[in-house]
Design a protein around this motif. Structure first.
Motif, mmCIF file in Angstrom:
data_model
loop_
_atom_site.group_PDB
_atom_site.id
_atom_site.type_symbol
_atom_site.label_atom_id
_atom_site.label_comp_id
_atom_site.label_asym_id
_atom_site.label_seq_id
_atom_site.Cartn_x
_atom_site.Cartn_y
_atom_site.Cartn_z
ATOM 1 N N ASP A 1 1.131 -1.215 -0.215
ATOM 2 C CA ASP A 1 -0.015 0.008 0.018
ATOM 3 C C ASP A 1 0.905 1.207 -0.012
ATOM 4 O OD1 ASP A 1 -2.722 -1.001 0.051
ATOM 5 O OD2 ASP A 1 -2.463 -1.439 2.242
ATOM 6 N N ALA A 2 0.302 2.347 -0.453
ATOM 7 C CA ALA A 2 0.875 3.798 -0.108
ATOM 8 C C ALA A 2 -0.001 4.401 0.566
ATOM 9 C CB ALA A 2 0.751 4.482 -1.549
ATOM 10 N N GLY A 3 0.567 5.464 1.189
ATOM 11 C CA GLY A 3 -0.276 6.228 2.291
ATOM 12 C C GLY A 3 0.782 6.955 3.075
ATOM 13 N N LEU A 4 0.400 7.499 4.228
ATOM 14 C CA LEU A 4 0.937 8.361 4.997
ATOM 15 C C LEU A 4 0.863 8.157 6.440
ATOM 16 C CD1 LEU A 4 -0.756 11.862 3.822
ATOM 17 C CD2 LEU A 4 1.773 10.906 3.398
ATOM 18 N N LEU A 5 2.036 8.538 7.189
ATOM 19 C CA LEU A 5 1.981 8.400 8.681
ATOM 20 C C LEU A 5 1.912 9.830 9.427
ATOM 21 C CD1 LEU A 5 5.050 5.851 9.343
ATOM 22 C CD2 LEU A 5 2.396 5.412 9.167
ATOM 23 N N GLY B 1 -7.901 0.355 -6.076
ATOM 24 C CA GLY B 1 -7.234 0.007 -7.344
ATOM 25 C C GLY B 1 -6.433 -1.342 -7.109
ATOM 26 N N ALA B 2 -5.852 -1.598 -5.983
ATOM 27 C CA ALA B 2 -5.176 -2.531 -5.879
ATOM 28 C C ALA B 2 -6.083 -3.953 -5.710
ATOM 29 C CB ALA B 2 -4.418 -2.669 -4.439
ATOM 30 N N ARG B 3 -7.133 -3.698 -5.076
ATOM 31 C CA ARG B 3 -8.136 -4.677 -4.784
ATOM 32 C C ARG B 3 -8.760 -4.882 -6.074
ATOM 33 N NH1 ARG B 3 -12.197 -2.121 -1.123
ATOM 34 N NH2 ARG B 3 -13.251 -3.945 -1.118
ATOM 35 N N GLN B 4 -9.013 -3.941 -6.823
ATOM 36 C CA GLN B 4 -9.522 -4.358 -8.358
ATOM 37 C C GLN B 4 -8.615 -5.196 -9.248
ATOM 38 O OE1 GLN B 4 -10.324 -0.177 -9.259
ATOM 39 N NE2 GLN B 4 -12.565 -0.518 -9.351
ATOM 40 N N ALA B 5 -7.372 -4.935 -8.856
ATOM 41 C CA ALA B 5 -6.500 -5.417 -9.812
ATOM 42 C C ALA B 5 -6.036 -6.907 -9.189
ATOM 43 C CB ALA B 5 -4.982 -4.783 -9.742
ATOM 44 N N HIS B 6 -6.071 -7.294 -7.977
ATOM 45 C CA HIS B 6 -5.901 -8.468 -7.558
ATOM 46 C C HIS B 6 -6.972 -9.392 -7.803
ATOM 47 C CE1 HIS B 6 -3.329 -10.566 -4.419
ATOM 48 N NE2 HIS B 6 -3.728 -11.859 -5.296
ATOM 49 N N SER C 1 2.512 -13.972 -10.740
ATOM 50 C CA SER C 1 1.608 -12.756 -11.065
ATOM 51 C C SER C 1 2.390 -11.542 -10.466
ATOM 52 C CB SER C 1 0.238 -12.971 -10.520
ATOM 53 O OG SER C 1 0.333 -12.915 -8.964
ATOM 54 N N TYR C 2 1.685 -10.394 -10.892
ATOM 55 C CA TYR C 2 2.346 -8.992 -10.238
ATOM 56 C C TYR C 2 0.999 -8.276 -10.621
ATOM 57 C CZ TYR C 2 4.015 -4.366 -9.847
ATOM 58 O OH TYR C 2 4.231 -2.974 -9.401
ATOM 59 N N ASN C 3 0.480 -7.362 -9.483
ATOM 60 C CA ASN C 3 -0.396 -6.487 -9.658
ATOM 61 C C ASN C 3 -0.303 -5.249 -8.772
ATOM 62 O OD1 ASN C 3 -2.195 -7.004 -7.313
ATOM 63 N ND2 ASN C 3 -1.957 -9.077 -8.195
ATOM 64 N N ARG C 4 -0.801 -4.181 -9.336
ATOM 65 C CA ARG C 4 -0.814 -2.689 -8.714
ATOM 66 C C ARG C 4 -2.063 -2.034 -9.264
ATOM 67 N NH1 ARG C 4 2.932 -1.997 -12.977
ATOM 68 N NH2 ARG C 4 2.098 -0.371 -14.420
ATOM 69 N N PRO C 5 -2.511 -1.067 -8.562
ATOM 70 C CA PRO C 5 -3.548 -0.433 -8.870
ATOM 71 C C PRO C 5 -3.779 -0.232 -10.488
ATOM 72 C CG PRO C 5 -2.713 0.621 -6.809
ATOM 73 C CD PRO C 5 -1.751 -0.181 -7.416
ATOM 74 N N GLY C 6 -4.964 -0.845 -11.044
ATOM 75 C CA GLY C 6 -5.261 -0.505 -12.209
ATOM 76 C C GLY C 6 -4.422 -1.575 -13.120
ATOM 77 N N TYR C 7 -3.655 -2.238 -12.851
ATOM 78 C CA TYR C 7 -2.811 -3.083 -13.587
ATOM 79 C C TYR C 7 -2.535 -4.677 -13.159
ATOM 80 C CZ TYR C 7 1.478 -5.000 -15.892
ATOM 81 O OH TYR C 7 2.392 -6.005 -16.551
ATOM 82 N N LEU C 8 -2.437 -5.598 -14.081
ATOM 83 C CA LEU C 8 -2.237 -7.097 -13.682
ATOM 84 C C LEU C 8 -1.316 -7.710 -14.734
ATOM 85 C CD1 LEU C 8 -4.119 -9.520 -14.949
ATOM 86 C CD2 LEU C 8 -5.857 -8.355 -14.052
#
Length: 884
Positions: free
Chosen positions: A515-519, A567-572, A595-602
């Protein structure tokens, strides 16, 4: 006693004594120091190294193992093969030396009728570490072994460590006397061929420091918790109990050997040379079966290259034995029947396994053809230069670049009257092995210094991981790691690893990006760049501090980027849907291998030998989107691994799973896979799926790429715009575009052919004019010219050479960016005077270039003018010296 029965007895014995059964881990291992599991203890390394608490106090397993360091020597000894199985019982702070010694001896000597192996005590010897008086005393008083059959040995033989700082301790081994036919008397110190090791008992009771891998390191002190690691080679026990001479004759291997002998009409026992080749075939076919079964496909790197080499050595050995047909389909069927009693999944997955093996055999057949052509050229060149030896460099290039076996190079060169520079070849191979060993040694540093992370786990316990439940947590910074050490704080601009007590971030695994995000906390703001699991139970966050100072002990809000996660959930989930669609369209053998997936891509790799046609790709895409339109429910369940297998859940090959696994269903059994990733709740949330490419990633393996959700909308919009622009530009309705484009392509091709015909006529006219205006060099016509490209240069040189009405030579240059290509030609009359295009070219270019007496080609640096001068001088010199 059959091997499967020996295996069953071992497991039953220790299960009855309170051990937890642990299934064999797959051969591919997620370890920076290893390509494959090479010992029974490898899956237990986190517990033995103290990186994680053991989930059980005692365990038993039969672990699949693979060692390839001495692959070239397979078949030459009775005991050494590439694939083997290791029976092992383990204790993590539970029992120690007395029980371990008693268990091993009791199982080995217990009567067959009572569940043991029934070996006579009179044939058994034991060894202990020379300072381990405790073990020697246990063998003597508790077991009753005669002191003259207890051998004390040094650090190299009877002291265990992993070669790096960590647990270590003395070991004790049990040997069996195979009898005087196998060597002299006197115990294992005298002859280990006669006195063969059956099992090894390791007593992990100390901690070692840095130093040599085998010896010359300090003992730092006792371990806080003592462990037991034992290993009993299943194949060694099998050939001992089955009364055969070696592991190639046991029930799991001999049928493969016999089938190879039948196919080649070379009986086993005919000669040492043919016996070694038959053993290589039997060992390597069984090994490859097990590697492919665990999801590896042949390739040019790492474990994929190991598999490729093993398969090709099998095929090569069969060819050297005289069999030229497709051998692997025949041999793999026999290997399946040998191994499926212990590993039933081999039968279930056999169609895919056999497909991969057959594809590699086909590929190697083409390699042999190509290698033979390259070898023929090398031989012709050597003969043209008057050499009687093929260079070591040529042999090595054939071996290393084309996969052409050295023994075939030796054999085929000899058939044409040439030797091979074996010493030069060996030197190049030695250098390659040296580099490979250096690389392997450098991988050992991949363990790194995990002490900062282990200290955090020891102090605070495992991370509370909440990625499935929430996108935000209120967390505390437990540790900040910079490099390999903990620091108190990190200033703005720093990139560090942060450990939180709890986290909502998904750590990269199973092909899904983290995931991406912030602290965020007070004036502190840190961008999460990556999330990983450096040691079992611990999640760390690589962050860039973009504001304030991040300090250990600080309270922060850990916040996952919601759009990124969606996006990650959709791709996976899209990956699972595409996998199921592939299996629906192509059949059950189209199994995912990566396999490899990231938001929007698989991206999904799967087992398949041939390219998918456009129609098949459309069918797969439609099957995936129909499933999404039906809004199939997505269900996540936790269950034991045997339960998951029982309901047909697919596992990703090469992954290691805990006993409790997570099963993701999409539409029930339509898509049912083991998976730890994040997923949508209903298939419709994936959005559209658009396949963007399909390609090869090695023999027997294909790759599809796709976009999902908003990215799929964008991709399809770009495709729509492109079609609209083409239709407008060509003034053609969309539905007629394919026919219109085909017609345009046909017209362009015809125009190109006409252009070639015109250029050929111009060249012929130019050639005649050049030949007529040739300058005279010692009575021979000389033409020098330039051409726009290499093809034109060759055509011009040949045309001029054919139009000489006297002896003539031609040099045509094709200028480039600081370089040039030079084409030389000599007319028939010129060759009659002893002139050779290949010789003139090589001397002009300082040894570079190749060809024959009529036509040759090579490359040079700088301008072509000096080369023309040099060429003319060489022609004059040849003719003048020939007449003097």
């Amino acid at each position: 006693m059959r091997t499967a029965e020996i295996r069953r007895r071992f497991l039953d014995y220790f299960l009855q004594r309170g051990h937890t059964l642990v299934d064999s881990a797959p051969l591919p291992v997620d370890d920076p120091t290893l390509l494959f599991v090479n010992a029974g203890m490898v899956p237990f390394k986190p517990y033995l190294l103290g990186q994680a608490p053991a989930p059980y106090p005692r365990a038993v397993s039969v672990q699949k193992c693979l060692r390839t360091l001495d692959i070239d020597d397979v078949g030459r000894t009775a005991r050494h093969g590439s694939f083997f199985q290791m029976n092992g019982n383990f204790s993590f702070g539970d029992y120690f030396k007395p029980e371990t010694i008693e268990f091993a001896w009791d199982l080995i000597t217990r009567p067959v009728a009572d569940g043991g192996y029934g070996l006579p005590e009179s044939r058994l010897w034991v060894s202990v570490f020379h300072d381990d008086d405790e073990a020697a005393e246990l063998w003597r008083t508790r077991i009753g072994v005669s002191p003259d059959r207890i051998v004390r040995r040094g650090v190299v033989d009877n002291y265990w460590s992993m070669g790096v700082p960590g647990p270590c301790g003395p070991s004790s081994e049990i040997f069996i006397d195979r009898g005087p036919a196998y060597g002299p008397d006197g115990g294992p110190e005298v002859d280990e061929e006669r006195f063969m090791e059956l099992c090894n008992l390791v007593f992990m009771q100390f901690e070692r420091g840095a130093g040599g891998a085998k010896d010359n390191y300090p003992i730092l002190g006792p371990l806080p918790s003592k462990n037991i690691d034992t290993g009993m080679g299943l194949e060694r026990m099998a050939f001992t109990l089955q009364g055969v001479d070696n592991l190639f004759e046991i029930d799991e291997v001999r049928p493969i050997l016999d089938r190879a002998a039948e196919l080649t009409a070379v009986p086993y026992g005919k000669s040492r040379e043919s016996d070694v080749r038959l053993r290589v075939v039997a060992d390597h076919v069984r090994t490859a079966l097990m590697i492919i079964g665990d999801g590896v496909t042949p390739g040019n790197e790492g474990r994929a290259y190991v598999l490729r080499r093993i398969l090709r050595r099998s095929v090569r050995a069969m060819r050297l034995l005289g069999y030229g047909g497709a051998a692997l389909p025949e041999l793999f069927t026999v290997a399946r029947d040998c191994m499926s009693p212990s590993y039933p999944e081999i039968s279930t997955d056999f169609a895919r396994i056999q497909e991969v093996a057959a594809a590699e055999e086909d590929t190697f057949a083409n390699t042999l053809k190509q290698g033979t052509s390259i070898l023929d050229l090398a031989v012709a060149e050597a003969k043209a230069e008057g050499r009687t030896r093929l260079s070591g460099q040529s042999a090595f290039k054939l071996h290393d670049t084309y996969g052409f076996p050295i023994d075939l190079t030796l054999e085929m060169a000899a058939e044409q009257g040439l030797e091979v520079d074996r010493e030069g070849f060996r030197q190049l191979m030695t250098e390659q092995r040296r580099r490979a060993k250096a690389d392997a040694q450098s991988r050992k540093t991949g363990h790194g210094d995990m002490s900062a992370y282990r200290a955090t786990v020891d102090a605070h316990g495992p991370t509370e991981w909440l990625a499935y439940e929430t996108l935000t947590t209120e967390s505390t910074v437990l540790a900040i790691v910079e490099g390999d050490v903990q620091v108190r704080e990190a200033d703005e601009g720093s990139i560090v690893e942060v450990v939180l007590d709890r986290t909502p971030f998904y750590a990269e695994s199973g092909g899904q990006e983290s995931d991406a995000g912030l602290l965020i906390g007070g004036d502190v703001r840190a961008e999460v760049l990556a999330v990983r699991r450096p040691v079992k139970g611990l999640v760390t966050h690589q962050v860039r501090v973009v504001g304030g100072t991040l300090a250990a002990g600080a309270a922060v809000t850990a916040q996952v980027d919601a759009e990124w996660r969606l996006g990650a959930r959709q791709a996976h989930s899209g990956t699972h849907v595409v996998h199921a669609a592939l299996r629906q369209v192509l059949g059950p053998t189209a199994l995912q291998s990566g396999s490899y997936n990231r938001p929007g891509y698989l991206r999904l790799d799967f087992s398949w030998r041939s390219r998918l046609s456009p129609e098949t790709r459309s069918e797969v895409e439609e099957a995936a989107n129909l499933a999404i339109r039906r809004d199939l429910p997505v269900e996540v369940r936790f269950m034991t691994l045997p339960e998951a297998r029982a309901i047909g859940a697919l596992a990703l090959f090469g992954e290691t799973y805990d006993e409790l696994v997570r099963v993701v269903d999409i539409g029930g059994a339509w898509s049912r896979e083991l998976c730890g990733g994040t997923h949508v709740e209903h298939a419709a949330q994936i959005g559209p799926v658009a396949l963007t490419s399909e390609s090869s990633v090695g023999s027997g393996s294909r790759r599809v790429e796709a976009v999902v959700g908003v990215e799929a909308f964008r991709y399809l919009a770009r495709e729509r715009d492109l079609v609209s622009r083409l239709a407008e530009e060509l003034k053609t309705p969309r539905e007629e575009l394919p026919d219109r484009v085909s017609a345009l392509v046909a017209r362009v091709k015809e125009a190109e052919r006409e252009s070639e015909r015109l250029r050929a006529r111009l060249l012929i006219a130019q050639a005649a004019e050049l030949a007529a205006r040739a300058s005279d060099v010692a009575g021979v016509g000389l033409v020098t010219a330039t051409a726009p490209d290499t093809a034109s240069g060759r055509a011009l040189a040949e045309s001029v050479g054919e139009r000489f009405d006297r002896p003539g030579v031609v040099a045509v240059a094709v200028p480039g960016d600081g370089k040039f290509v030079l084409v030389a030609a000599v007319s028939g009359a010129g060759r009659g005077l002893g002139l050779s295009a290949a010789e003139l070219l090589r001397e002009t270019l300082g040894g570079r270039g190749g060809g024959n007496a009529a036509l040759a080609q090579g490359g040079g640096n700088g301008e072509a003018g000096p080369a023309f001068v040099r060429f003319a001088e060489l022609v004059a010199d040849r003719l003048t010296s020939g007449r003097s």
